[in-house]
Design a protein around this motif. Structure first.
Motif, PDB file in Angstrom:
ATOM      1  N   ASN A  82       0.892  -1.010  -0.438  1.00  0.00           N
ATOM      2  CA  ASN A  82       0.389   0.110   0.509  1.00  0.00           C
ATOM      3  C   ASN A  82       1.181   1.393  -0.200  1.00  0.00           C
ATOM      4  N   LEU A  83       0.685   2.092  -0.946  1.00  0.00           N
ATOM      5  CA  LEU A  83       1.385   3.269  -1.094  1.00  0.00           C
ATOM      6  C   LEU A  83       0.625   4.541  -0.474  1.00  0.00           C
ATOM      7  N   THR A  84       1.032   5.196   0.610  1.00  0.00           N
ATOM      8  CA  THR A  84       0.477   6.089   0.681  1.00  0.00           C
ATOM      9  C   THR A  84       1.112   7.619   1.519  1.00  0.00           C
ATOM     10  N   PHE A  85       0.733   8.497   1.464  1.00  0.00           N
ATOM     11  CA  PHE A  85       0.826  10.005   1.835  1.00  0.00           C
ATOM     12  C   PHE A  85       0.597  10.565   2.826  1.00  0.00           C
ATOM     13  N   ASP A  86      -0.061   9.998   3.298  1.00  0.00           N
ATOM     14  CA  ASP A  86      -0.645  10.311   5.208  1.00  0.00           C
ATOM     15  C   ASP A  86      -0.021   9.278   6.117  1.00  0.00           C
ATOM     16  N   PRO A  87       1.097   9.957   6.941  1.00  0.00           N
ATOM     17  CA  PRO A  87       1.750  11.403   6.568  1.00  0.00           C
ATOM     18  C   PRO A  87       2.914  11.499   5.426  1.00  0.00           C
ATOM     19  N   PRO A  88       2.508  12.985   5.143  1.00  0.00           N
ATOM     20  CA  PRO A  88       3.342  12.801   4.346  1.00  0.00           C
ATOM     21  C   PRO A  88       5.041  12.793   5.135  1.00  0.00           C
ATOM     22  N   TRP A  89       5.908  12.779   4.283  1.00  0.00           N
ATOM     23  CA  TRP A  89       7.115  12.267   4.661  1.00  0.00           C
ATOM     24  C   TRP A  89       7.914  13.397   4.650  1.00  0.00           C
ATOM     25  N   THR A  90       8.310  13.465   5.414  1.00  0.00           N
ATOM     26  CA  THR A  90       9.156  14.355   6.036  1.00  0.00           C
ATOM     27  C   THR A  90      10.917  14.222   6.457  1.00  0.00           C
ATOM     28  N   LYS A  91      11.737  14.447   6.156  1.00  0.00           N
ATOM     29  CA  LYS A  91      13.134  14.762   6.609  1.00  0.00           C
ATOM     30  C   LYS A  91      13.248  13.928   7.910  1.00  0.00           C
ATOM     31  N   ASP A  92      12.648  14.255   9.352  1.00  0.00           N
ATOM     32  CA  ASP A  92      12.372  14.064  10.579  1.00  0.00           C
ATOM     33  C   ASP A  92      12.824  12.612  10.633  1.00  0.00           C
TER      34      ASP A  92
END
Length: 105
Positions: A82-92
């Protein structure tokens, strides 16, 4: 969870660490792109992952590579990716290893 399945998850993580984002010299696991890896008793795997952005140039090829490499492992009967963008990726989401590799730590 038995040790047998824990070791299967570790084998999957090791496999994921062989896949690199072409724009960043760090594997996708240490980049924090893998949100979830679960293996059930029947060898069915569920992976939830993201990309660094929805417009990532490898939006089609990277998930396909993950699917193919994990599917090829012994004892894996099915891969649900499953590909999701929630939560979006961040450098953290970068691991300490990734931060070190990128000179950010």
């Amino acid at each position: 969870m038995t040790n047998e399945f824990l070791s299967k998850e570790e084998e999957i993580v090791d496999t994921l660490k062989t896949i690199f984002d072409p724009e960043i010299p760090v594997n996708i696991y240490d980049l924090g792109l893998i949100y979830e890896v679960n293996v059930d008793d029947d060898g069915k795997v569920r992976i939830v992952m993201t990309l660094t952005s929805p417009n990532c140039p490898v939006a089609e090829s990277m998930p396909e590579e993950v699917f193919e490499k994990v599917s090829a492992l012994d004892g894996i009967s099915h891969v649900d990716l499953n590909l999701t963008f929630d939560p979006p990726w961040t450098k953290d989401m970068l691991s300490d290893e990734a931060l070190l590799e990128l000179g950010l730590l």
